[in-house]
Design an enzyme around this catalytic site. Structure first.
Site, PDB file in Angstrom:
ATOM      1  N   LYS A 173     -85.703  40.979  54.339  1.00  0.00           N
ATOM      2  CA  LYS A 173     -84.141  41.025  53.994  1.00  0.00           C
ATOM      3  C   LYS A 173     -83.813  39.692  54.001  1.00  0.00           C
ATOM      4  O   LYS A 173     -83.242  38.994  53.240  1.00  0.00           O
ATOM      5  CB  LYS A 173     -83.369  41.669  54.586  1.00  0.00           C
ATOM      6  CG  LYS A 173     -83.811  43.217  54.372  1.00  0.00           C
ATOM      7  CD  LYS A 173     -82.653  44.107  55.294  1.00  0.00           C
ATOM      8  CE  LYS A 173     -82.534  43.761  56.608  1.00  0.00           C
ATOM      9  NZ  LYS A 173     -83.756  44.271  57.160  1.00  0.00           N
ATOM     10  N   TYR A 176     -67.840 -11.988  69.294  1.00  0.00           N
ATOM     11  CA  TYR A 176     -68.221 -13.427  68.584  1.00  0.00           C
ATOM     12  C   TYR A 176     -69.753 -13.572  68.750  1.00  0.00           C
ATOM     13  O   TYR A 176     -70.170 -14.037  67.491  1.00  0.00           O
ATOM     14  CB  TYR A 176     -67.759 -14.616  69.533  1.00  0.00           C
ATOM     15  CG  TYR A 176     -67.923 -15.950  69.127  1.00  0.00           C
ATOM     16  CD1 TYR A 176     -67.570 -16.511  68.144  1.00  0.00           C
ATOM     17  CD2 TYR A 176     -69.115 -16.694  69.885  1.00  0.00           C
ATOM     18  CE1 TYR A 176     -67.981 -17.855  67.559  1.00  0.00           C
ATOM     19  CE2 TYR A 176     -69.451 -17.673  69.684  1.00  0.00           C
ATOM     20  CZ  TYR A 176     -68.924 -18.661  68.466  1.00  0.00           C
ATOM     21  OH  TYR A 176     -69.205 -19.673  68.108  1.00  0.00           O
ATOM     22  N   GLU A 194     -78.878 -18.199  67.875  1.00  0.00           N
ATOM     23  CA  GLU A 194     -77.966 -18.606  66.395  1.00  0.00           C
ATOM     24  C   GLU A 194     -78.768 -19.760  66.043  1.00  0.00           C
ATOM     25  O   GLU A 194     -78.723 -20.733  66.969  1.00  0.00           O
ATOM     26  CB  GLU A 194     -76.632 -18.510  66.757  1.00  0.00           C
ATOM     27  CG  GLU A 194     -75.872 -19.303  65.785  1.00  0.00           C
ATOM     28  CD  GLU A 194     -74.325 -19.701  66.035  1.00  0.00           C
ATOM     29  OE1 GLU A 194     -73.463 -19.976  65.298  1.00  0.00           O
ATOM     30  OE2 GLU A 194     -74.129 -19.683  67.159  1.00  0.00           O
ATOM     31  N   ASP A 234     -74.006 -12.754  64.310  1.00  0.00           N
ATOM     32  CA  ASP A 234     -75.300 -13.061  63.797  1.00  0.00           C
ATOM     33  C   ASP A 234     -76.401 -11.948  63.710  1.00  0.00           C
ATOM     34  O   ASP A 234     -77.357 -12.004  63.269  1.00  0.00           O
ATOM     35  CB  ASP A 234     -75.805 -14.466  64.541  1.00  0.00           C
ATOM     36  CG  ASP A 234     -74.957 -15.670  63.880  1.00  0.00           C
ATOM     37  OD1 ASP A 234     -74.626 -15.656  62.680  1.00  0.00           O
ATOM     38  OD2 ASP A 234     -74.653 -16.512  64.618  1.00  0.00           O
TER      39      ASP A 234
END
Length: 359
Positions: A227, A103, A49, A107
């Site tokens: 077919k 939590y 982070e 990020d």
């Protein structure tokens, strides 16, 4: 009971935060997995982070097989592989591993090792409510991801009500049948009888232009006369071969027509519903809830000559006289005696398409 001032944390789940740590997730994972502990590590999740000031932080969740008693506050320290630097974490026992996992997921720059362990606290997820769990499941990107969310946040429901949950998620994350792509161009079918061409022009079209009660068609002929490929080249359709599967994975209520191929008429369920282009009918399934069929579309029945295949022979049986009278008012019957295409035309078209796909 530890003496006052002595560091000691005893927990199965650890939440570590490394401030101002510029290690990569991969390097941190390597160091954490190499730590020797008396109880096995089962799951590690690492998040890198960047704070508002640009400083990198690492958050790490570790789940152990049993409670690990950490008495060394430097035990989880990490070292830089390129310079003389140590990174010391804030160490906490994680009461709710789901809360920590959510939590550090926020990020998105994450790395996982092992299998996440679900427990009672994870199921409660702190203040996590059942509605929140199911809302998160609905917002997941796929059925498998939604099941993982419910398994983690509502394991009781996952175990006790899995059948209903699984069935409901099939509807929430319904994937429409993949559109059929014909291997041949429609122009390659250059031997189609006028009777078939006329039937197509009158009955195969979208809902806005389609007759309220379109007419179905039964086409009988030898194998390898084209077919099936011809019938499937006319537009969006449902293809049912050998047996009927009307589940949402196979059957679409938005199709223009049905193709029922090589199904013994003696065992054809919903004979009248299909041949009569009936609307708004239900099909009862053996192990599930009834399936609602919108209907109102024609059906092409494809069959070979013979008592276990031919619709004509089936309807000629004495017991089926009333059904035959009804069928002749709701379908036309065509017997073909030669292929619907010229061999050279099919081969040329096939080669052209192969060349186009290779280009």
């Amino acid at each position: 009971m530890p003496r006052s001032g002595r560091f000691s944390i005893k927990a199965k789940n650890y939440f570590l935060t490394y401030p101002k740590c510029d290690l990569t997730k991969e390097n941190a994972l390597s160091q954490i997995t190499n730590l020797q502990t008396p109880t096995n590590k089962l799951f590690i999740k690492i998040c890198r982070e960047l704070h508002e000031n640009g400083e990198p932080h690492l958050h790490i969740l570790i789940q152990f097989e049993g409670k690990y008693n950490c008495t060394n506050q430097r035990f989880f320290d990490l070292v830089s592989p390129t310079r003389s630097a140590h990174f010391h974490p804030n160490i906490q026992g994680a009461k709710s591993s789901s809360d920590v996992k959510s939590y550090i997921d926020k990020d998105g720059d994450v790395l996982e090792w092992g299998t996440f362990q679900i427990d009672g606290r994870s199921a409660r997820g702190g203040q996590q409510t059942a509605n929140d769990a199911y809302a998160k499941a609905i917002n997941a990107g796929s059925k498998s991801q939604a099941l993982d969310v419910i398994k983690e946040l509502a394991p009781r429901d996952y175990v006790l009500h899995f059948h209903n949950i699984n069935s409901n998620l099939d509807k929430v994350f319904q994937v429409p049948p993949a559109p059929y792509v014909s291997p041949f161009l429609s122009s390659s079918f250059d031997q189609v009888p006028d009777e078939l061409e006329h039937w197509v022009s009158e009955n195969v079209m979208d809902a806005a232009a389609r007759p309220w009660r379109p007419v179905s068609i039964v086409i009988e002929g030898d194998s390898r006369t084209g077919k099936t490929t011809w019938a499937r080249s006319l537009g969006p359709h449902n293809y049912l071969c050998g047996h009927l599967d009307l589940s949402q994975k196979v059957y679409s209520n938005n199709a223009w027509y049905n193709v029922i191929d090589d199904v013994d008429p003696h065992y054809l369920k919903h004979f009248k519903e299909f041949m009569g282009a009936q609307r708004d009918w239900q099909s009862n399934t053996k192990y599930g809830k009834p399936i609602q069929i919108k209907g109102g579309i024609p059906t092409i029945f494809l069959c070979n000559p013979g008592p276990q295949s031919s619709f004509k022979e089936y309807l000629d049986e004495e017991k089926n006289q009333a059904l035959k009278n009804w069928a002749t008012k709701n379908a036309i019957f065509v017997t073909i005696h030669q292929p619907l295409f010229a061999d050279t035309n099919q081969n040329t078209t096939s080669h052209r398409q192969e060349e186009a796909s290779e280009a």
